[in-house]
Design a protein around this motif. Structure first.
Motif, PDB file in Angstrom:
ATOM      1  N   ASP A  82       0.844  -1.191   0.000  1.00 32.26           N
ATOM      2  CA  ASP A  82       0.000   0.000   0.000  1.00 32.26           C
ATOM      3  C   ASP A  82       0.881   1.243   0.000  1.00 32.26           C
ATOM      4  O   ASP A  82       1.058   1.921   1.005  1.00 32.26           O
ATOM      5  CB  ASP A  82      -0.918   0.003   1.232  1.00 32.26           C
ATOM      6  CG  ASP A  82      -1.940   1.114   1.170  1.00 32.26           C
ATOM      7  OD1 ASP A  82      -2.290   1.527   0.048  1.00 32.26           O
ATOM      8  OD2 ASP A  82      -2.382   1.587   2.235  1.00 32.26           O
ATOM      9  N   GLY A  83       1.481   1.522  -1.149  1.00 34.17           N
ATOM     10  CA  GLY A  83       2.340   2.690  -1.300  1.00 34.17           C
ATOM     11  C   GLY A  83       2.125   3.299  -2.665  1.00 34.17           C
ATOM     12  O   GLY A  83       1.292   2.843  -3.455  1.00 34.17           O
ATOM     13  N   THR A  84       2.875   4.346  -2.982  1.00 28.72           N
ATOM     14  CA  THR A  84       2.740   4.998  -4.276  1.00 28.72           C
ATOM     15  C   THR A  84       3.480   4.191  -5.337  1.00 28.72           C
ATOM     16  O   THR A  84       4.625   3.784  -5.138  1.00 28.72           O
ATOM     17  CB  THR A  84       3.299   6.428  -4.231  1.00 28.72           C
ATOM     18  OG1 THR A  84       4.656   6.388  -3.741  1.00 28.72           O
ATOM     19  CG2 THR A  84       2.472   7.286  -3.301  1.00 28.72           C
ATOM     20  N   VAL A  85       2.821   3.958  -6.444  1.00 32.87           N
ATOM     21  CA  VAL A  85       3.367   3.158  -7.529  1.00 32.87           C
ATOM     22  C   VAL A  85       3.328   3.971  -8.812  1.00 32.87           C
ATOM     23  O   VAL A  85       2.281   4.506  -9.180  1.00 32.87           O
ATOM     24  CB  VAL A  85       2.576   1.841  -7.720  1.00 32.87           C
ATOM     25  CG1 VAL A  85       3.179   1.032  -8.863  1.00 32.87           C
ATOM     26  CG2 VAL A  85       2.537   1.041  -6.441  1.00 32.87           C
ATOM     27  N   HIS A  86       4.474   4.096  -9.473  1.00 31.90           N
ATOM     28  CA  HIS A  86       4.545   4.822 -10.739  1.00 31.90           C
ATOM     29  C   HIS A  86       5.141   3.904 -11.804  1.00 31.90           C
ATOM     30  O   HIS A  86       6.087   3.161 -11.522  1.00 31.90           O
ATOM     31  CB  HIS A  86       5.401   6.084 -10.605  1.00 31.90           C
ATOM     32  CG  HIS A  86       4.832   7.092  -9.665  1.00 31.90           C
ATOM     33  ND1 HIS A  86       5.600   8.036  -9.015  1.00 31.90           N
ATOM     34  CD2 HIS A  86       3.552   7.317  -9.267  1.00 31.90           C
ATOM     35  CE1 HIS A  86       4.823   8.793  -8.247  1.00 31.90           C
ATOM     36  NE2 HIS A  86       3.588   8.370  -8.379  1.00 31.90           N
ATOM     37  N   PRO A 118       8.184  10.639 -12.122  1.00 33.03           N
ATOM     38  CA  PRO A 118       7.712   9.336 -11.634  1.00 33.03           C
ATOM     39  C   PRO A 118       8.675   8.632 -10.675  1.00 33.03           C
ATOM     40  O   PRO A 118       8.285   7.657 -10.035  1.00 33.03           O
ATOM     41  CB  PRO A 118       7.515   8.524 -12.916  1.00 33.03           C
ATOM     42  CG  PRO A 118       8.353   9.214 -13.942  1.00 33.03           C
ATOM     43  CD  PRO A 118       8.346  10.660 -13.580  1.00 33.03           C
ATOM     44  N   GLY A 121       8.230   7.803  -6.032  1.00 28.82           N
ATOM     45  CA  GLY A 121       7.251   6.802  -5.638  1.00 28.82           C
ATOM     46  C   GLY A 121       7.931   5.717  -4.838  1.00 28.82           C
ATOM     47  O   GLY A 121       9.154   5.583  -4.853  1.00 28.82           O
ATOM     48  N   ASN A 122       7.140   4.926  -4.129  1.00 32.79           N
ATOM     49  CA  ASN A 122       7.699   3.813  -3.361  1.00 32.79           C
ATOM     50  C   ASN A 122       8.158   2.688  -4.280  1.00 32.79           C
ATOM     51  O   ASN A 122       9.202   2.083  -4.056  1.00 32.79           O
ATOM     52  CB  ASN A 122       6.681   3.286  -2.355  1.00 32.79           C
ATOM     53  CG  ASN A 122       6.318   4.291  -1.286  1.00 32.79           C
ATOM     54  OD1 ASN A 122       5.165   4.659  -1.131  1.00 32.79           O
ATOM     55  ND2 ASN A 122       7.308   4.756  -0.541  1.00 32.79           N
ATOM     56  N   PRO A 159      11.021   9.043  -1.578  1.00 29.00           N
ATOM     57  CA  PRO A 159      10.302   8.406  -0.461  1.00 29.00           C
ATOM     58  C   PRO A 159      10.925   7.063  -0.098  1.00 29.00           C
ATOM     59  O   PRO A 159      11.600   6.444  -0.920  1.00 29.00           O
ATOM     60  CB  PRO A 159       8.878   8.244  -1.003  1.00 29.00           C
ATOM     61  CG  PRO A 159       9.033   8.257  -2.497  1.00 29.00           C
ATOM     62  CD  PRO A 159      10.181   9.166  -2.785  1.00 29.00           C
ATOM     63  N   SER A 222       1.583  -1.776   4.620  1.00 25.72           N
ATOM     64  CA  SER A 222       1.805  -0.400   4.178  1.00 25.72           C
ATOM     65  C   SER A 222       3.273  -0.188   3.839  1.00 25.72           C
ATOM     66  O   SER A 222       4.147  -0.998   4.185  1.00 25.72           O
ATOM     67  CB  SER A 222       1.375   0.578   5.270  1.00 25.72           C
ATOM     68  OG  SER A 222       2.268   0.505   6.366  1.00 25.72           O
ATOM     69  N   SER A 223       3.553   0.920   3.194  1.00 26.23           N
ATOM     70  CA  SER A 223       4.941   1.245   2.860  1.00 26.23           C
ATOM     71  C   SER A 223       5.760   1.493   4.129  1.00 26.23           C
ATOM     72  O   SER A 223       6.947   1.147   4.184  1.00 26.23           O
ATOM     73  CB  SER A 223       4.988   2.477   1.954  1.00 26.23           C
ATOM     74  OG  SER A 223       4.351   3.587   2.563  1.00 26.23           O
TER      75      SER A 223
END
Length: 332
Positions: A82-86, A118, A121-122, A159, A222-223
């Protein structure tokens, strides 16, 4: 830490002070693997290597012909966190600023405003990375090693956690560029997907023919929790004789007659970290020579430069690494 349901905002706040035990790290890692294997069938070793890279704060390079699930694996692993994905589609006209971001002048504010690229992101999925020019590929070097980017003379932190999962086609395919040696050395491991076995391929046709299993994947941690897991794995005990064993294996590759450039000190450090993650996945809080031997081929084979110009040099590198494992004395 819950590993069977998406983390809530409250659980993410608690994750900042979360200090997982080895059993909790292993449980969460296996839950991630279970989610990924809903999409990638019959490739347990490949999925396990991807989990090792995640637990080591490392980067993963996936090489194979088109259509065998390289991008699916990358997207499935990203969806389980559950983190940012680009995602970035690498093409010959891609520019370094398309990755790092640019500063744009804001007339209302009368100042330049930075627009992140981009890389912020994580999990960053680089699809067909070797279709971009070496200049664009080199824009990843600082980000992958230092976890930061420098734009217009200003350094900005990325991040945490930060993981690059890149796919590439074999270098003999049309329209590809070889990755620079310095960039290959930044990837903790390289894996080849290969074709699935007959039964797994039949199951894939049945499952993927009706719907995309990626749509039903749920994040299991989560991240922030992944960052805490990375910290816990680094505390895994590795005895002095095993560290000496890693150095001896590296020196064997450097002195081998068929190798132009052997395993670097960074390669030895990456192998040691991978062995720690392998130990935790195996239910132990200490590393063993078996952990080192199991992961040495996937962590080192893409780093060795062999003599000659044979396109199959990666397989030759694996032979040298296996020779080192058979030759160098195992610590007792």
């Amino acid at each position: 830490m819950s590993v069977h349901s998406p983390p809530t905002r409250r659980s993410r706040r608690r994750a900042e002070e979360f200090e997982p035990t080895y059993d909790e790290v292993r449980s969460a890692a296996l839950a991630i693997a279970t989610e990924v294997e809903k999409v990638i069938s019959g490739k347990r070793d490949v999925v396990r290597t991807a989990i090792v890279c995640l637990l080591c704060d490392g980067h993963l390079l996936i090489e194979d012909v088109p259509g065998v699930g390289k991008t699916k694996l990358a997207r499935a692993l990203a969806a389980a966190i559950d983190g940012t994905v680009h995602r970035v589609q690498f093409t010959p006209d891609l520019l370094p600023s398309d990755l790092t971001g640019v500063s744009i002048y804001d007339q209302r504010q009368g100042a330049f405003e930075f627009t992140p690229g981009p890389l912020f992101g994580n999990v960053v999925i680089g699809d067909e990375i070797n279709r971009a020019t070496p200049k664009t590929q080199s824009a990843l070097l600082e980000a992958m090693e230092e976890r930061q980017v420098t734009v217009d003379g200003q350094t900005r932190d990325l991040p945490r956690p930060f993981m690059v999962i890149a796919t590439q086609n074999p270098v003999e395919m049309e329209g590809t560029f070889s990755l620079p040696e310095a960039q290959r050395d930044r990837f903790m491991a390289q894996v080849e997907m290969g074709y699935p076995d007959e039964q797994s391929e039949v199951e894939m046709l049945d499952q993927h023919g009706q719907r995309d299993p990626l749509e039903s994947l749920q994040p299991v941690c989560s991240s922030d929790e992944v960052a805490a897991m990375i910290t816990a794995v680094r505390q895994t005990h590795v005895a002095e004789p095993i560290r000496q064993y890693v150095v001896a294996l590296a020196r064997f590759t450097r002195e081998h007659a068929a190798v132009r450039l052997g395993a670097s000190p960074r390669a030895g450090l990456q192998l040691l970290r991978a062995a720690k993650a392998q130990a935790v996945l195996s239910g132990r809080d200490y590393g063993t020579p078996d952990d080192v031997q199991r992961l040495a081929p996937v962590v080192w084979s893409h780093r060795l430069l062999m003599g000659g110009h044979d396109l199959r040099t990666r397989h030759a590198a694996s032979d040298v690494i296996n020779e080192a494992i058979q030759t160098v004395a195992i610590p007792r």
